[in-house]
Design a protein around this motif. Structure first.
Motif, short mmCIF file in Angstrom:
data_model
loop_
_atom_site.label_atom_id
_atom_site.label_comp_id
_atom_site.label_asym_id
_atom_site.label_seq_id
_atom_site.Cartn_x
_atom_site.Cartn_y
_atom_site.Cartn_z
N GLN A 167 0.82 -1.20 0.00
CA GLN A 167 0.00 0.00 0.00
C GLN A 167 0.86 1.26 0.00
O GLN A 167 0.61 2.21 -0.74
CB GLN A 167 -0.90 0.00 1.23
N LEU A 168 1.89 1.28 0.84
CA LEU A 168 2.76 2.46 0.94
C LEU A 168 3.50 2.70 -0.38
O LEU A 168 3.50 3.82 -0.90
CB LEU A 168 3.76 2.28 2.08
N THR A 169 4.15 1.68 -0.90
CA THR A 169 4.94 1.85 -2.12
C THR A 169 4.06 2.11 -3.34
O THR A 169 4.45 2.87 -4.24
CB THR A 169 5.82 0.61 -2.37
N TYR A 170 2.85 1.53 -3.37
CA TYR A 170 1.93 1.77 -4.48
C TYR A 170 1.49 3.23 -4.52
O TYR A 170 1.54 3.89 -5.56
CB TYR A 170 0.71 0.85 -4.34
N PHE A 171 1.09 3.76 -3.37
CA PHE A 171 0.65 5.14 -3.33
C PHE A 171 1.81 6.12 -3.52
O PHE A 171 1.63 7.20 -4.09
CB PHE A 171 -0.09 5.42 -2.01
N MET A 172 3.00 5.76 -3.08
CA MET A 172 4.16 6.61 -3.32
C MET A 172 4.54 6.61 -4.81
O MET A 172 4.98 7.63 -5.35
CB MET A 172 5.35 6.15 -2.47
N THR A 173 4.35 5.47 -5.47
CA THR A 173 4.58 5.41 -6.92
C THR A 173 3.62 6.35 -7.64
O THR A 173 4.03 7.08 -8.55
CB THR A 173 4.37 3.97 -7.44
N ILE A 174 2.36 6.34 -7.23
CA ILE A 174 1.37 7.24 -7.83
C ILE A 174 1.73 8.69 -7.57
O ILE A 174 1.64 9.55 -8.45
CB ILE A 174 -0.04 6.93 -7.29
N GLN A 175 2.17 8.97 -6.35
CA GLN A 175 2.52 10.35 -5.99
C GLN A 175 3.67 10.87 -6.84
O GLN A 175 3.67 12.04 -7.24
CB GLN A 175 2.91 10.41 -4.51
N TYR A 176 4.63 10.01 -7.16
CA TYR A 176 5.80 10.45 -7.93
C TYR A 176 5.63 10.23 -9.43
O TYR A 176 6.53 10.57 -10.20
CB TYR A 176 7.05 9.72 -7.44
N SER A 177 4.48 9.68 -9.84
CA SER A 177 4.21 9.51 -11.27
C SER A 177 2.73 9.74 -11.52
O SER A 177 2.28 10.87 -11.56
CB SER A 177 4.66 8.12 -11.74
#
Length: 257
Positions: A88-98
């Motif tokens: 969940q953390l890495t998925y949402f951080m991926t969205i935030q940076y892309s």
């Protein structure tokens, strides 16, 4: 309805909910100015509280039974922290940076990882159809990341790394889920995973250092990702995996990407 049909329906529904949650996440990051390190522990913990009280009033004994067995507790910790919460953390951080599209596509690497793990654990060679699916998945990710030009990356290295880590998290909870769902209700697993995961991610991402006050639309967005992205998505998807296994489940789940 057969088990295969139920599994396909539930895992596909889970994938659709993840897609909707990802789009809402992008809105919260780009328009509302939220940070994934702040949003993720909140959504996990709120979803965990809801499921915890649901199971507490429905069947109190089943909620705490899993805590009495060391092996189940260890599997639950790996499933909830290294799988669900980390994903969940890495998925949402991926969205935030892309963006939501890149985040979802990068998670599509997980079927490859699950196939490799399944072959290793089952001591078998992959079928030609599995190899073809793996190649197509790799080609798809390559085109998304490079736009066909290997000299340039259309996705930042940070988002790329986070996306791969997200796929690792998906692989972890998919491979562990069948060992737990045969003995415990899905809602029990999700209740403890979300609760512990919310605390784990809050500490890991140091979200407590981010001072943010959401407006009305921000609160609506948080409730949306809690209800759709956590409660509906994970509960339906893991229930589907219980019927058809992680290999088929992940393909149905990402068929809506």
């Amino acid at each position: 309805m057969s088990k295969n049909a139920k599994g396909a329906l539930l895992t596909t529904m889970g994938g659709m909910c993840w897609g909707l949650s990802g789009s809402m996440g992008q809105y919260l990051f780009t328009v509302q100015g939220m940070d994934a390190r702040w949003l993720t522990p909140i959504r996990l913990f709120l979803a965990g509280v809801i499921l915890f009280f649901y199971r507490l009033f429905q069947n109190r004994a089943s909620l705490f039974d899993i805590l009495k067995h060391k092996r189940s507790l260890l599997l639950l910790a790996c499933y909830g922290l290294l799988g669900v919460a980390f994903c969940q953390l890495t998925y949402f951080m991926t969205i935030q940076y892309s963006n939501a599209g890149v985040g979802t596509i990068m998670q599509d690497l997980s079927p490859i990882m699950i196939l490799v793990m399944s072959c290793i654990l089952g001591m078998r060679r992959p079928k030609w159809t599995e190899i073809l699916s793996l190649i197509l998945a790799l080609v798809g990710v390559y085109l998304i990341v490079t736009h066909g030009d290997p000299k340039t990356l259309s996705v930042s290295p940070r988002a790329l790394i986070l996306g791969v880590l997200s796929a690792v998290g998906v692989t972890v909870y998919n491979m562990i889920a069948p060992s737990l769902t045969k003995d415990y209700p899905v809602t029990v697993l999700q209740a403890w995973s979300f609760l512990a995961g919310g605390i784990f991610v809050g500490i890991l991402g140091r979200g407590y250092e981010i001072h943010y006050v959401p407006n009305a639309m921000g609160i609506f967005g948080i409730l949306f990702v809690v209800a759709v992205g956590n409660l509906l998505a994970f509960t339906s998807y893991i229930k589907g995996v219980q019927y058809i296994g992680p290999g088929k489940g992940i393909l149905y789940g990402f068929s809506t990407s």
